[in-house]
Write a protein that holds these residues in place. Structure first.
Motif: not given
Length: 334
Positions: A291-306
Motif C-alpha cells: 500500500a505504501a508504494e501502490c495505493c494513492p490513499a496510503a501514499i497521501i496518508t504517509n504524506g511524503i512529498p516527491c
C-alpha cells in the motif's frame, strides 16, 4: 550517459531493475532540501542513490549486470548539474589487469589539468564476475583491499563515482576527504549510505561538492577488506572554478521530471512505484511494494512529498482535492 554492459554479454539477458533501498529512498527524498540549503550556505553537498539487483535475491552471487541504473543515474545527473565541463575517467585507456599505482589526467577546463594517482591494492579489469562489472565501456577498477587512496596534484571541489557490488559481503564503504597533500591537512569522513549485506551486483552513485574546503586526497575504506570486493567506474572530478552553485533556473533541481521512473494515479496527485505495475485500483495493497508504494490513499496518508525524479510512493500535488481520499478508497467490494 555511459553505455551499459550489453545484455548479451552474460549467460542470460539481465532485466532492468529500479527498486531503491529504503535507506536510499529516504535520502533521495531529502536531497533537494539538502542541495537547496547548500546553495544558500556553501556547505558540502552529497548526492547518493542505489539500484538493487534483484537477481541477487537469496544470496545469489553470480548475477547478470544491470542494463540500467535509473536511480544512480538520477543522482549523477543532479551532481553534474552544478559542474561546468566535468571530466570523467572510465579506465578504458589502461591495460587489462594493470595494477596500482594508476595515474589519471583530468581536465579542469580552459587548458588547465590536474593529475590523480590511485595507490593501494587494486587493478583494472574487464571480466564480469561475482557481481562486479563496468558501468560504461569494458573496464573498471576492482579492489578487495581494506583501503586505497586517490591523491590529486591540485585541490578539487567535486568528486563522483559509480560503485558496483558494494557491501554485499557486509562491507561498509567510507571515504575520508583530506584538504592538503599530507596527512596534516583537515579531514572529514563520509559513510556512504549503501545497503550492507545486500544483493550482489547492485549499483550506487555517490558524489560530493565542497567549494569551501577543496580536497586533495581521498581514502576509500572497506570495513570487510579481503572479503568484500568492490568495483568502481566513471570517476568524475571538477576543480573549484568548474563548480557553479548558483545559476539560471535550468541548473537547479526542479519538479519537471518528478515521477520519471514511477506511475501517477489518474488525478496526478501521487507517484506510485514502477514495480507496482499500476497506481491504485482494487487490492492495490497486494501489488509489489504494498500500500505504501501502490495505493494513492496510503501514499497521501504517509504524506511524503516527491522531490526528485527518482522518488516514488510520494505525493506530487499536496493541494489536490484528491488528498482528502478516504482510507478505504481502494478496497474491493465484498
Amino acid at each position: 550517459q555511459g553505455r551499459r554492459w550489453p545484455a548479451d554479454a552474460g549467460s542470460s539477458a539481465p532485466r532492468t531493475f529500479s527498486r531503491v533501498s529504503k535507506l536510499a529512498e529516504m535520502l533521495s527524498r531529502t536531497l533537494f532540501l539538502a542541495v537547496a540549503a547548500a546553495v544558500a550556505h556553501a556547505d558540502p553537498m552529497t548526492f547518493f542513490a542505489e539500484d538493487i539487483n534483484d537477481a541477487g535475491d537469496g544470496g545469489v552471487n553470480e548475477v547478470p549486470p544491470l542494463t540500467e541504473a535509473p536511480l544512480a543515474d538520477a543522482a549523477r545527473d543532479e551532481f553534474l548539474s552544478f559542474i561546468t565541463d566535468p571530466d570523467t575517467e572510465g579506465f578504458e585507456a589502461f591495460e587489462e589487469d594493470e595494477e596500482t599505482p594508476l595515474t589519471i589526467e583530468f581536465s579542469c577546463g580552459d587548458g588547465q589539468s590536474v593529475n590523480a594517482t590511485i595507490t593501494g591494492v587494486g587493478r583494472v579489469e574487464s571480466q564480469i564476475k561475482n557481481g562486479q562489472y563496468p558501468i560504461s565501456g569494458l573496464k573498471y577498477f576492482r579492489t578487495r583491499s581494506e583501503s586505497f587512496e586517490v591523491e590529486f596534484t591540485e585541490p578539487i571541489a567535486a568528486f563522483g563515482f559509480y560503485g558496483v557490488d558494494i557491501g554485499d559481503v557486509q562491507g561498509q564503504l567510507t571515504i575520508t576527504f583530506i584538504t592538503g597533500s599530507t596527512l596534516s591537512g583537515l579531514s572529514s569522513i563520509v559513510t556512504v549510505d549503501h545497503v550492507v549485506d545486500g544483493n550482489s551486483g547492485s549499483v550506487i552513485y555517490f558524489g560530493i561538492i565542497d567549494t569551501e574546503n577543496p580536497f586533495q586526497r581521498l581514502t576509500f575504506a572497506n570495513s570487510e577488506g579481503g572479503r568484500d570486493v568492490f568495483a568502481f567506474d566513471e570517476f568524475t572530478i571538477a576543480c573549484p572554478q568548474q563548480v557553479q552553485l548558483s545559476g539560471p533556473p535550468s541548473q537547479a533541481p526542479s519538479e519537471v521530471n518528478l515521477c520519471a521512473y514511477g506511475i501517477t494515479d489518474s488525478s496526478g496527485t501521487v507517484c506510485c512505484c514502477e514495480s507496482c505495475g499500476a497506481c491504485g485500483g482494487c487490492d492495490c495493497d497486494t501489488l509489489p511494494g504494498g500500500a505504501a508504494e501502490c495505493c494513492p490513499a496510503a501514499i497521501i496518508t504517509n504524506g511524503i512529498p516527491c522531490l526528485l525524479s527518482s522518488d516514488c510512493g510520494c505525493v506530487l500535488d499536496v493541494d489536490s482535492p484528491a488528498v482528502f481520499l478516504e482510507s478505504g478508497e481502494n478496497e474491493c467490494p465484498e
